[in-house]
Design a protein around this motif. Structure first.
Motif, PDB file in Angstrom:
ATOM      1  N   LEU A  65      35.464  49.206  43.223  1.00 22.77           N
ATOM      2  CA  LEU A  65      34.050  50.158  42.618  1.00 22.77           C
ATOM      3  C   LEU A  65      32.638  49.481  43.636  1.00 22.77           C
ATOM      4  CD1 LEU A  65      35.445  49.520  39.011  1.00 22.77           C
ATOM      5  CD2 LEU A  65      35.443  51.344  40.021  1.00 22.77           C
ATOM      6  N   ALA A  66      32.336  50.471  43.662  1.00 25.34           N
ATOM      7  CA  ALA A  66      31.155  49.841  44.374  1.00 25.34           C
ATOM      8  C   ALA A  66      30.779  48.932  44.919  1.00 25.34           C
ATOM      9  CB  ALA A  66      30.504  48.639  42.330  1.00 25.34           C
ATOM     10  N   GLY A  67      31.785  48.765  46.151  1.00 23.97           N
ATOM     11  CA  GLY A  67      31.795  47.833  46.665  1.00 23.97           C
ATOM     12  C   GLY A  67      32.482  46.337  46.503  1.00 23.97           C
ATOM     13  N   HIS A  68      32.733  46.477  45.725  1.00 20.88           N
ATOM     14  CA  HIS A  68      33.926  44.716  45.240  1.00 20.88           C
ATOM     15  C   HIS A  68      35.252  45.616  44.892  1.00 20.88           C
ATOM     16  CE1 HIS A  68      30.745  42.235  44.861  1.00 20.88           C
ATOM     17  NE2 HIS A  68      29.692  43.561  43.446  1.00 20.88           N
ATOM     18  N   GLN A  69      36.109  44.562  45.195  1.00 20.31           N
ATOM     19  CA  GLN A  69      38.256  45.145  44.966  1.00 20.31           C
ATOM     20  C   GLN A  69      37.584  44.678  43.340  1.00 20.31           C
ATOM     21  OE1 GLN A  69      40.243  47.054  46.447  1.00 20.31           O
ATOM     22  NE2 GLN A  69      38.876  47.360  47.786  1.00 20.31           N
ATOM     23  N   VAL A  70      38.240  45.135  42.888  1.00 21.67           N
ATOM     24  CA  VAL A  70      37.833  44.946  40.841  1.00 21.67           C
ATOM     25  C   VAL A  70      39.276  44.755  40.327  1.00 21.67           C
ATOM     26  CG1 VAL A  70      37.396  44.613  39.015  1.00 21.67           C
ATOM     27  CG2 VAL A  70      35.281  45.401  41.446  1.00 21.67           C
ATOM     28  N   PRO A  71      39.823  43.652  39.404  1.00 19.06           N
ATOM     29  CA  PRO A  71      41.491  43.492  38.407  1.00 19.06           C
ATOM     30  C   PRO A  71      40.462  43.822  37.342  1.00 19.06           C
ATOM     31  CG  PRO A  71      40.748  40.977  38.945  1.00 19.06           C
ATOM     32  CD  PRO A  71      38.892  42.148  39.658  1.00 19.06           C
ATOM     33  N   ILE A  72      41.429  44.997  37.260  1.00 19.27           N
ATOM     34  CA  ILE A  72      41.562  45.720  35.466  1.00 19.27           C
ATOM     35  C   ILE A  72      42.655  45.934  35.343  1.00 19.27           C
ATOM     36  CG2 ILE A  72      39.532  47.599  35.930  1.00 19.27           C
ATOM     37  CD1 ILE A  72      41.639  49.688  36.289  1.00 19.27           C
ATOM     38  N   ARG A  73      43.187  45.126  33.267  1.00 16.18           N
ATOM     39  CA  ARG A  73      43.949  45.540  32.999  1.00 16.18           C
ATOM     40  C   ARG A  73      43.892  45.865  32.033  1.00 16.18           C
ATOM     41  NH1 ARG A  73      45.388  39.740  31.233  1.00 16.18           N
ATOM     42  NH2 ARG A  73      46.230  39.889  33.717  1.00 16.18           N
ATOM     43  N   ILE A  74      44.459  46.985  31.456  1.00 12.08           N
ATOM     44  CA  ILE A  74      45.429  48.390  30.989  1.00 12.08           C
ATOM     45  C   ILE A  74      45.932  48.078  29.933  1.00 12.08           C
ATOM     46  CG2 ILE A  74      45.169  51.089  31.061  1.00 12.08           C
ATOM     47  CD1 ILE A  74      44.667  51.395  33.800  1.00 12.08           C
ATOM     48  N   TYR A  75      45.791  48.292  28.164  1.00 14.76           N
ATOM     49  CA  TYR A  75      46.099  48.103  27.603  1.00 14.76           C
ATOM     50  C   TYR A  75      46.277  49.352  26.588  1.00 14.76           C
ATOM     51  CZ  TYR A  75      44.255  43.377  28.083  1.00 14.76           C
ATOM     52  OH  TYR A  75      44.603  41.793  28.725  1.00 14.76           O
ATOM     53  N   THR A  76      47.723  49.695  26.231  1.00 17.64           N
ATOM     54  CA  THR A  76      48.241  50.983  25.501  1.00 17.64           C
ATOM     55  C   THR A  76      48.944  50.608  24.429  1.00 17.64           C
ATOM     56  OG1 THR A  76      48.844  52.261  27.671  1.00 17.64           O
ATOM     57  CG2 THR A  76      48.693  52.950  25.842  1.00 17.64           C
ATOM     58  N   GLY A 121      37.574  42.917  35.278  1.00 17.84           N
ATOM     59  CA  GLY A 121      37.767  41.376  36.195  1.00 17.84           C
ATOM     60  C   GLY A 121      36.188  41.545  36.916  1.00 17.84           C
ATOM     61  N   TYR A 122      35.179  41.921  36.667  1.00 15.74           N
ATOM     62  CA  TYR A 122      33.769  42.562  36.933  1.00 15.74           C
ATOM     63  C   TYR A 122      33.477  41.021  38.345  1.00 15.74           C
ATOM     64  CZ  TYR A 122      31.707  39.689  33.538  1.00 15.74           C
ATOM     65  OH  TYR A 122      30.837  38.656  32.304  1.00 15.74           O
ATOM     66  N   PRO A 123      32.587  41.476  38.958  1.00 17.28           N
ATOM     67  CA  PRO A 123      32.769  39.866  40.119  1.00 17.28           C
ATOM     68  C   PRO A 123      31.673  38.953  39.381  1.00 17.28           C
ATOM     69  CG  PRO A 123      31.734  41.607  40.666  1.00 17.28           C
ATOM     70  CD  PRO A 123      32.241  42.386  39.787  1.00 17.28           C
ATOM     71  N   LEU A 124      31.795  37.771  40.062  1.00 15.02           N
ATOM     72  CA  LEU A 124      31.416  36.607  39.117  1.00 15.02           C
ATOM     73  C   LEU A 124      30.069  36.337  40.155  1.00 15.02           C
ATOM     74  CD1 LEU A 124      34.191  34.513  37.230  1.00 15.02           C
ATOM     75  CD2 LEU A 124      32.454  36.018  35.754  1.00 15.02           C
ATOM     76  N   ALA A 125      28.947  35.423  39.350  1.00  9.29           N
ATOM     77  CA  ALA A 125      28.274  34.584  39.536  1.00  9.29           C
ATOM     78  C   ALA A 125      28.624  33.856  40.056  1.00  9.29           C
ATOM     79  CB  ALA A 125      26.705  34.777  39.550  1.00  9.29           C
ATOM     80  N   PRO A 126      28.296  32.249  40.866  1.00  7.21           N
ATOM     81  CA  PRO A 126      26.709  33.123  41.749  1.00  7.21           C
ATOM     82  C   PRO A 126      26.823  33.371  42.861  1.00  7.21           C
ATOM     83  CG  PRO A 126      27.171  30.453  42.171  1.00  7.21           C
ATOM     84  CD  PRO A 126      28.272  30.838  40.797  1.00  7.21           C
ATOM     85  N   GLU A 127      28.554  33.826  43.472  1.00 14.22           N
ATOM     86  CA  GLU A 127      29.053  34.013  44.596  1.00 14.22           C
ATOM     87  C   GLU A 127      28.408  36.008  44.512  1.00 14.22           C
ATOM     88  OE1 GLU A 127      32.388  31.468  43.299  1.00 14.22           O
ATOM     89  OE2 GLU A 127      31.138  32.796  41.729  1.00 14.22           O
ATOM     90  N   ALA A 133      27.492  43.088  38.339  1.00 13.76           N
ATOM     91  CA  ALA A 133      28.129  42.537  37.038  1.00 13.76           C
ATOM     92  C   ALA A 133      27.872  44.084  36.818  1.00 13.76           C
ATOM     93  CB  ALA A 133      27.837  41.883  37.033  1.00 13.76           C
ATOM     94  N   PRO A 134      26.550  44.094  36.500  1.00 20.65           N
ATOM     95  CA  PRO A 134      26.391  45.607  35.971  1.00 20.65           C
ATOM     96  C   PRO A 134      26.866  46.725  36.437  1.00 20.65           C
ATOM     97  CG  PRO A 134      24.463  44.573  36.216  1.00 20.65           C
ATOM     98  CD  PRO A 134      25.320  43.793  36.402  1.00 20.65           C
ATOM     99  N   ASN A 135      26.125  47.018  38.002  1.00 21.85           N
ATOM    100  CA  ASN A 135      26.752  47.673  38.464  1.00 21.85           C
ATOM    101  C   ASN A 135      28.305  48.012  38.759  1.00 21.85           C
ATOM    102  OD1 ASN A 135      24.248  48.485  39.765  1.00 21.85           O
ATOM    103  ND2 ASN A 135      24.173  47.657  41.837  1.00 21.85           N
ATOM    104  N   VAL A 136      28.863  47.024  39.500  1.00 23.84           N
ATOM    105  CA  VAL A 136      30.820  47.372  38.859  1.00 23.84           C
ATOM    106  C   VAL A 136      30.934  47.251  36.865  1.00 23.84           C
ATOM    107  CG1 VAL A 136      32.848  46.188  39.229  1.00 23.84           C
ATOM    108  CG2 VAL A 136      31.006  45.596  40.459  1.00 23.84           C
TER     109      VAL A 136
END
Length: 321
Positions: A65-76, A121-127, A133-136
Motif C-alpha cells: 500500500l502506498a509504497g509500504h508493505q503493510v500488515p493487516i488483520r481481518i476479523y470475521t 498496521g500503518y507505518p509508524l513514526a519517526p521511521e 500514515a494517512p496515505n497508507v
C-alpha cells in the motif's frame, strides 16, 4: 452523556485502582524512552487488557500500500456473508501501537457490529513521518473497497474507525475519500480522537500529566516524532479540526472521556461536523480516561456496545439506499 467543560463525576473506582497500580510501577516519563522502548512498553501491557473474546475467523495478510508493505488483520464474525466492513486504525500517537495492542478492541467491534473488521498496521513514526500514515490508511480503505469480495465483505457498506491517533487517521481518511473520489463511506467511529495539534484547549492543558494522561513533554515527544516541522501542526491532514470544509462527510459517533486530555478536541471536531450538516453523536463517558475503551472496565464494555450499535445502525441505513 455530559458535555460540560470541567470534570464533575470523579474518577470511576476501577479507573482509580488502575491508575494507582500504574503509579506504583514507577514508569519513567514517556519522552525519556526511544520509540522502540515505548512500543515494547505498550506491548507488555496487553495482558492487563483481559482475555480477548473469540471471533469466528482471523486472518493476517501482508499487502502493498502506498509504497509500504503493510500488515493487516481481518476479523470475521459468525454470520452470513457478505458482511459490512470496518477499516480500523489503532491508536498510539502515530509512534507506538500495532495489530496486537488493539486486537481485543477489534474483536469486540467485529462481534458487536456483526461486521468484518480490517485492522491496519500503518507505518509508524519517526521511521515514517507524516504523511505516510494517512496515505497508507487511505490506500488501505481503497484496498478494502476493491477486495471486499475476497474476505466476504460488502464494498457498499464500509465504515472507518479508530482510537486516539487512529481516530485522527479515520477522520483524515473521510476527507481524503470525499476529495479524492471515494470510496463512499457509511460511517466514521472516532474514539477519543486526536484532531488538533495546536494543543491549546482546556483539557489538553489542564489534564497533561494527570489522570494517566501524558505530560506536555510527552505530547511534544509524539508530535516531534510524527512531524517534520511545527508548521505541519496546522495541516488539515494532521489536524482535521482545522479543515476548511467538513461538509459531505459520513455520519459519525465521537466517543470521549471526562478525564482525557483529548476530550475537548474530540468534542470540538464533532461540533465542526454538526455545523457542516453532518449527522453526529457525541458520548462523553464520566469518570473515564484516555484509552479506556481498550480496558476491562465495566463502563468500557458499555462504550464498546454503543460503538457497535452505532455501526449496525449505519450499515442498516446503507443497505436501504
Amino acid at each position: 452523556m455530559s458535555t460540560a467543560n470541567t470534570p464533575t463525576s470523579g474518577l470511576h473506582p476501577q479507573v482509580q485502582a488502575y491508575l494507582e497500580r500504574i503509579s506504583r510501577a514507577g514508569f519513567a516519563e514517556l519522552h525519556t524512552f526511544t520509540p522502540e522502548q515505548a512500543r515494547e512498553g505498550l506491548r507488555r501491557q496487553i495482558p492487563m487488557l483481559g482475555e480477548p473474546e473469540p471471533v469466528a475467523a482471523i486472518e493476517d495478510r501482508l499487502i502493498s500500500l502506498a509504497g509500504h508493505q503493510v500488515p493487516i488483520r481481518i476479523y470475521t464474525p459468525a454470520g452470513v456473508a457478505p458482511r459490512p466492513v470496518v477499516v480500523f486504525f489503532h491508536g498510539g500517537g502515530f509512534v507506538v501501537g500495532d495489530l496486537d495492542t488493539h486486537d481485543g478492541l477489534c474483536r469486540n467491534l467485529a462481534n458487536g457490529a456483526a461486521a468484518v473488521v480490517v485492522s491496519v498496521g500503518y507505518p509508524l513514526a519517526p521511521e515514517h513521518k507524516f504523511p505516510a500514515a494517512p496515505n497508507v490508511c487511505f490506500a488501505a480503505t481503497q484496498w478494502v473497497a476493491a477486495h471486499a469480495d475476497s474476505f466476504g465483505a460488502d464494498s457498499r457498506r464500509i465504515a472507518v474507525a479508530g482510537d486516539s491517533a487512529g481516530g485522527n487517521l479515520a477522520a483524515v481518511v473521510t476527507h481524503m475519500a470525499r476529495d479524492l473520489g471515494g470510496p463512499p463511506l457509511a460511517f466514521q467511529l472516532l474514539i477519543y480522537p486526536d484532531t488538533d495539534f495546536r494543543r491549546s484547549n482546556v483539557s489538553i492543558r489542564e489534564f497533561a500529566g494527570r489522570y494517566g494522561n501524558i505530560t506536555r513533554a510527552g505530547q511534544h515527544w509524539f508530535m516531534d516524532n510524527y512531524l517534520r516541522g511545527d508548521e505541519e501542526q496546522l495541516d488539515p491532514g494532521v489536524s482535521p479540526l482545522l479543515a476548511t470544509d467538513h461538509s459531505g462527510l459520513p455520519p459519525a459517533l465521537v466517543i470521549t472521556a471526562e478525564y482525557d486530555a483529548l476530550r475537548d478536541e474530540g468534542e470540538e471536531y464533532a461540533a465542526a461536523l454538526a455545523r457542516a450538516g453532518v449527522p453526529v453523536e457525541v458520548s462523553r463517558y464520566p469518570g473515564m480516561i484516555h484509552e479506556f475503551a481498550r480496558h476491562p472496565f465495566e463502563v468500557s464494555a458499555t462504550a464498546r456496545s454503543e460503538a457497535a450499535a452505532a455501526l449496525r445502525r449505519a450499515f442498516a441505513e446503507a443497505s436501504e439506499k
